[in-house]
Motif scaffolding. Structure first.
Motif, PDB file in Angstrom:
ATOM      1  N   ILE A 250       0.850  -1.188   0.000  1.00 39.84           N
ATOM      2  CA  ILE A 250       0.000   0.000   0.000  1.00 39.84           C
ATOM      3  C   ILE A 250       0.884   1.237   0.000  1.00 39.84           C
ATOM      4  CG2 ILE A 250      -0.263  -0.015   2.529  1.00 39.84           C
ATOM      5  CD1 ILE A 250      -3.229   0.966   1.952  1.00 39.84           C
ATOM      6  N   SER A 251       0.590   2.154  -0.909  1.00 39.57           N
ATOM      7  CA  SER A 251       1.299   3.424  -0.967  1.00 39.57           C
ATOM      8  C   SER A 251       0.462   4.467  -0.254  1.00 39.57           C
ATOM      9  CB  SER A 251       1.547   3.842  -2.419  1.00 39.57           C
ATOM     10  OG  SER A 251       2.412   2.912  -3.039  1.00 39.57           O
ATOM     11  N   LEU A 252       1.133   5.217   0.626  1.00 40.08           N
ATOM     12  CA  LEU A 252       0.444   6.184   1.477  1.00 40.08           C
ATOM     13  C   LEU A 252       1.183   7.507   1.498  1.00 40.08           C
ATOM     14  CD1 LEU A 252      -0.077   3.689   4.413  1.00 40.08           C
ATOM     15  CD2 LEU A 252      -1.874   4.524   2.879  1.00 40.08           C
ATOM     16  N   LYS A 253       0.429   8.579   1.509  1.00 43.38           N
ATOM     17  CA  LYS A 253       1.009   9.911   1.639  1.00 43.38           C
ATOM     18  C   LYS A 253       1.559  10.060   3.057  1.00 43.38           C
ATOM     19  CE  LYS A 253       0.271  14.547   0.159  1.00 43.38           C
ATOM     20  NZ  LYS A 253      -0.487  15.402  -0.703  1.00 43.38           N
TER      21      LYS A 253
ATOM     22  N   ASP B 299      -4.294   6.412   8.431  1.00 40.05           N
ATOM     23  CA  ASP B 299      -4.990   7.572   8.995  1.00 40.05           C
ATOM     24  C   ASP B 299      -4.232   8.857   8.675  1.00 40.05           C
ATOM     25  OD1 ASP B 299      -6.847   5.823  10.133  1.00 40.05           O
ATOM     26  OD2 ASP B 299      -5.950   5.923  12.137  1.00 40.05           O
ATOM     27  N   HIS B 300      -2.914   8.816   8.850  1.00 38.67           N
ATOM     28  CA  HIS B 300      -2.059   9.982   8.592  1.00 38.67           C
ATOM     29  C   HIS B 300      -2.188  10.421   7.130  1.00 38.67           C
ATOM     30  CE1 HIS B 300       1.379  12.664   8.880  1.00 38.67           C
ATOM     31  NE2 HIS B 300       2.009  11.999   7.934  1.00 38.67           N
TER      32      HIS B 300
ATOM     33  N   LEU C 106      -3.672  13.988   5.898  1.00 42.96           N
ATOM     34  CA  LEU C 106      -2.866  14.920   5.100  1.00 42.96           C
ATOM     35  C   LEU C 106      -3.621  15.377   3.854  1.00 42.96           C
ATOM     36  CD1 LEU C 106       0.747  13.428   5.152  1.00 42.96           C
ATOM     37  CD2 LEU C 106      -0.003  15.605   6.125  1.00 42.96           C
ATOM     38  N   VAL C 107      -4.309  14.444   3.214  1.00 38.86           N
ATOM     39  CA  VAL C 107      -5.072  14.791   2.017  1.00 38.86           C
ATOM     40  C   VAL C 107      -6.221  15.732   2.379  1.00 38.86           C
ATOM     41  CG1 VAL C 107      -6.521  13.869   0.161  1.00 38.86           C
ATOM     42  CG2 VAL C 107      -4.379  12.733   0.749  1.00 38.86           C
ATOM     43  N   LEU C 108      -6.932  15.440   3.463  1.00 37.81           N
ATOM     44  CA  LEU C 108      -8.008  16.343   3.912  1.00 37.81           C
ATOM     45  C   LEU C 108      -7.459  17.737   4.213  1.00 37.81           C
ATOM     46  CD1 LEU C 108     -10.357  14.451   6.404  1.00 37.81           C
ATOM     47  CD2 LEU C 108     -10.898  15.268   4.116  1.00 37.81           C
ATOM     48  N   LYS C 109      -6.339  17.767   4.901  1.00 36.95           N
ATOM     49  CA  LYS C 109      -5.725  19.040   5.300  1.00 36.95           C
ATOM     50  C   LYS C 109      -5.357  19.905   4.081  1.00 36.95           C
ATOM     51  CE  LYS C 109      -1.713  20.597   7.929  1.00 36.95           C
ATOM     52  NZ  LYS C 109      -0.522  20.141   8.644  1.00 36.95           N
ATOM     53  N   GLY C 110      -5.034  19.249   2.963  1.00 38.03           N
ATOM     54  CA  GLY C 110      -4.651  19.973   1.754  1.00 38.03           C
ATOM     55  C   GLY C 110      -5.815  20.521   0.956  1.00 38.03           C
TER      56      GLY C 110
END
Length: 119
Positions: free
Chosen positions: A47-50, A96-97, A101-105
Motif C-alpha cells: 500500500i502506498s500512502l502519503k 490515517d495519517h 494529510l489529504v483532507l488538510k490539503g
C-alpha cells in the motif's frame, strides 16, 4: 490482509475506490484526491500512502518493508509491503495519517463537505 486494508480505507468519511491505472491497482480517494494505492506484489499486499516528508524518511530508516513511493513523489509517499513485520495498528495509523494529510490539503469548503457527511 488485502481485504482488511481495502475495508479500512473505505470506512473513511467520503472515501471512494477507483481503478484509474488498471484492474491491479486500487486507488482510494477522498474529495477526488488519492490517499492510498493498494496492489499485490509477489503474493503480498503493498500500500502506498502519503506521509509527512520527515516522518516518511524516519519510517524508511526503521523498517525495510517501507520504501519510497513506487511511481509516486518519493518525498511525500511511502510504499509499505504488508509482510507482517509492521503491526496492524501502526499500518492503520499510517493510513490515517495519509487520509488526514489529504483532507488538510483541501479547501475549507471541500473539507467541510466531507467532514459534515453522516457516513
Amino acid at each position: 490482509m488485502y481485504k482488511k486494508l481495502e475495508s479500512y480505507c473505505l470506512r473513511k468519511k467520503g472515501a471512494v475506490s477507483t481503478y484509474p491505472f488498471g484492474p491491479s491497482a486500487q486507488v482510494f480517494k477522498v474529495g477526488g484526491k488519492m490517499f492510498a494505492l493498494l496492489v499485490e506484489e509477489n503474493g503480498m499486499p503493498a500500500i502506498s500512502l502519503k506521509c509527512d516528508p520527515v516522518i516518511a524518511e524516519n519510517l524508511r530508516e526503521q523498517n525495510k518493508a517501507i520504501r519510497p513511493g513506487y511511481h509516486l513523489n518519493k518525498q511525500h509517499w511511502n510504499t509499505v509491503t504488508v509482510d507482517g513485520s509492521i503491526p496492524q495498528s501502526e499500518l492503520y495509523a499510517m493510513m490515517d495519517h495519509s487520509y488526514e494529510l489529504v483532507l488538510k490539503g483541501m479547501t475549507k469548503a471541500a473539507r467541510s463537505a466531507i467532514e459534515d457527511r453522516l457516513v
